[in-house]
Design a protein around this motif. Structure first.
Motif, PDB file in Angstrom:
ATOM      1  N   SER B 184       0.834  -1.215   0.000  1.00  0.00           N
ATOM      2  CA  SER B 184       0.000   0.000   0.000  1.00  0.00           C
ATOM      3  C   SER B 184       0.862   1.255   0.000  1.00  0.00           C
ATOM      4  O   SER B 184       0.548   2.240  -0.665  1.00  0.00           O
ATOM      5  CB  SER B 184      -0.855   0.084   1.267  1.00  0.00           C
ATOM      6  OG  SER B 184      -1.783  -0.950   1.326  1.00  0.00           O
ATOM      7  N   ILE B 186       3.970   1.609  -1.094  1.00  0.00           N
ATOM      8  CA  ILE B 186       4.667   1.810  -2.373  1.00  0.00           C
ATOM      9  C   ILE B 186       3.679   2.250  -3.453  1.00  0.00           C
ATOM     10  O   ILE B 186       3.958   3.142  -4.247  1.00  0.00           O
ATOM     11  CB  ILE B 186       5.420   0.527  -2.785  1.00  0.00           C
ATOM     12  CG1 ILE B 186       6.505   0.225  -1.741  1.00  0.00           C
ATOM     13  CG2 ILE B 186       6.043   0.694  -4.177  1.00  0.00           C
ATOM     14  CD1 ILE B 186       7.233  -1.100  -1.962  1.00  0.00           C
ATOM     15  N   SER B 187       2.497   1.637  -3.477  1.00  0.00           N
ATOM     16  CA  SER B 187       1.518   2.026  -4.507  1.00  0.00           C
ATOM     17  C   SER B 187       1.161   3.504  -4.350  1.00  0.00           C
ATOM     18  O   SER B 187       1.008   4.223  -5.328  1.00  0.00           O
ATOM     19  CB  SER B 187       0.268   1.137  -4.444  1.00  0.00           C
ATOM     20  OG  SER B 187      -0.635   1.574  -3.470  1.00  0.00           O
ATOM     21  N   SER B 188       1.087   3.955  -3.117  1.00  0.00           N
ATOM     22  CA  SER B 188       0.737   5.341  -2.850  1.00  0.00           C
ATOM     23  C   SER B 188       1.889   6.288  -3.210  1.00  0.00           C
ATOM     24  O   SER B 188       1.683   7.328  -3.846  1.00  0.00           O
ATOM     25  CB  SER B 188       0.377   5.450  -1.365  1.00  0.00           C
ATOM     26  OG  SER B 188      -0.171   6.692  -1.069  1.00  0.00           O
ATOM     27  N   PHE B 189       3.111   5.918  -2.808  1.00  0.00           N
ATOM     28  CA  PHE B 189       4.268   6.754  -3.155  1.00  0.00           C
ATOM     29  C   PHE B 189       4.408   6.888  -4.680  1.00  0.00           C
ATOM     30  O   PHE B 189       4.646   7.975  -5.203  1.00  0.00           O
ATOM     31  CB  PHE B 189       5.566   6.155  -2.579  1.00  0.00           C
ATOM     32  CG  PHE B 189       5.922   6.676  -1.205  1.00  0.00           C
ATOM     33  CD1 PHE B 189       6.341   7.993  -1.035  1.00  0.00           C
ATOM     34  CD2 PHE B 189       5.855   5.859  -0.090  1.00  0.00           C
ATOM     35  CE1 PHE B 189       6.687   8.481   0.218  1.00  0.00           C
ATOM     36  CE2 PHE B 189       6.191   6.336   1.175  1.00  0.00           C
ATOM     37  CZ  PHE B 189       6.603   7.657   1.333  1.00  0.00           C
ATOM     38  N   MET B 190       4.252   5.778  -5.392  1.00  0.00           N
ATOM     39  CA  MET B 190       4.452   5.841  -6.841  1.00  0.00           C
ATOM     40  C   MET B 190       3.294   6.544  -7.547  1.00  0.00           C
ATOM     41  O   MET B 190       3.482   7.178  -8.577  1.00  0.00           O
ATOM     42  CB  MET B 190       4.703   4.433  -7.403  1.00  0.00           C
ATOM     43  CG  MET B 190       6.043   3.836  -6.993  1.00  0.00           C
ATOM     44  SD  MET B 190       7.484   4.859  -7.487  1.00  0.00           S
ATOM     45  CE  MET B 190       7.944   5.607  -5.900  1.00  0.00           C
TER      46      MET B 190
END
Lengths: 286, 286
Positions: B184, B186-190
């Protein structure tokens, strides 16, 4: 005053509630192909009566909030049915094909192309909220194609329900909204899918999920009936955002695989500035 | 009672606040390599005094909430310093390497490996909240390696601050937490990175962003200092989750490119069941 709302769900129902609050004397006519939703909307006092296209001829205002694939087919018929002094506004999440669908219509000047940046992950009349639009942005496209006095009527109601207005052309709208809205939905749906697939035999694992997971996966509760045609109508822009997103994820993964944690840190630090950017975004009241 | 909190940020500071509320007579000693945070924690009345490792010998309880790379180096030294009757708990987001770091320590039975599933995207002592742990899950690993009477002391405090307990082995913890938490983030950062890169010259575009974008990108405000070592320690699991996520996104993109909107719809419908799953997740109070 007579207002027709076509599509009595979260977006149309919330608009109806706000109009009713501002103008208690208004008659709100509801149109929806879903009879259960219409009955529910009457029971919830969101609309006063059910109607059909004949009800539009003497309406002051028609608000159309239906899936965008239905929108491009229904809008020309709706414009055929309205009176010379009726304002028609849509609430579609795409704008180029919708604007094209009525570009040559003899009553084009009765139409204002709108996209309210407001919503929740829920749908149907029971999801309609008074005050949903308060503090939110209304994007208006091709404003110069709407008759001036109808522009004024629209702006008066948008301002009264607390919206801020932004003008934009349909192509720019569709390009940018792919980044700040459509991509978020896909990232959330695929996050949900990845976790459900992995953990399908271990439901207890969701005990390990915290509010962070809940937040990133919230949009995966959204309606596929609404979102499929949005992705279809905005296909090229959505594919472009997805390719960039996948590329960024792949690069991040490769940095981890190469043990380049200095750059993993840098990628995150550079993205932290989203804090400042987000300060301008109004939150939905729950 | 004397409690030491090592690392006075969001997690440690919130624990200190809850303990203080339950036991007003407690002395809370704070340890942190960041002197500004220590001063701030005293000013905010989160801790009573500053201390160093010498302060641990007669502590009843030590709560260690520091980045996980520091954790594996500091935990053995902390165990060296504590008394025979001191309970040491960590709050690290990974568990395998942390458990390994003290596996052979002569005071292993003084240690309980913990991961509270609680937090917000903010950090530092000013982010500490009374009640942060209420209703949240505490994951405990290798409970059988902790002395029985120290287990009881830990459970008493966790229950008093409103937590539910789940037992798990460190490998299972790290594997599943990669899905429901690390991915979650990493998906948000990217997602944040993709949008910021695209829109860097058009800040006004964020006027188009709604609460959906805010929700999916919230975790991109998280601390890179905390998250980089988590991804490093859980590298293999994180890479695996990322590969599955990227594969799912790629498949979804290809369905759109092939105009297979029936399956686009199906992918989203299948994921909608996240609604039911999420009902069990306690939300963080804001």
């Amino acid at each position: 005053m007579k207002v027709a709302v076509i599509g009595i769900g979260l977006i149309g129902g919330s608009f109806a509630r706000d109009v009713k609050k501002l103008h208690p004397e208004v008659t709100i006519v509801g149109l929806d192909k879903n009879q259960t939703h219409l009955d529910e909307a009457i029971e919830l006092q969101i609309i006063d009566v059910k109607g059909d296209l004949d009800a539009l001829a003497d309406a002051d205002m028609v608000y159309v909030s239906i899936p965008v694939n239905a929108m491009v087919h229904e809008l020309p018929k709706i414009l055929d049915a309205v009176g010379d002094d009726t304002l028609v506004m849509d609430a579609g999440s795409t704008k180029r094909l919708i604007c094209e669908s009525v570009a040559e219509h003899p009553k084009r000047r009765n139409f204002m192309a709108c996209h309210p940046i407001a919503g929740t992950e829920f749908s149907g009349p029971s999801a309609a909220l008074e005050g949903l639009y308060d503090g939110k942005t209304m994007i208006i496209c091709e404003v110069e194609k709407t008759a001036f006095k109808l522009q004024e009527r629209a702006l008066a109601i948008f301002q009264a329900i607390g919206m801020r207005i932004r003008y934009m052309n349909p192509e720019a709208h569709d390009k940018h909204i792919a980044y700040v809205s459509h991509l978020s939905h896909i990232s959330s749906f695929m996050l949900g899918k990845t976790v459900i697939e992995k953990e399908k035999n271990e439901r207890d694992i969701f005990d390990m999920a915290g509010s962070g997971f809940e937040s990133t996966v919230r949009l995966a509760k959204s309606s596929p009936d609404m979102w499929t045609p949005i992705f279809e109508q905005n296909k090229d822009n959505v594919v472009e955002t997805l390719e960039e997103y996948i590329q960024n994820l792949t690069t991040f993964k490769e940095l981890i695989q190469k043990n380049d944690f200095e750059n993993v840190h840098l990628e995150m630090s550079n993205t932290n500035k989203i804090k400042q950017i987000l300060k301008g975004i109004p939150l939905t009241k729950k």
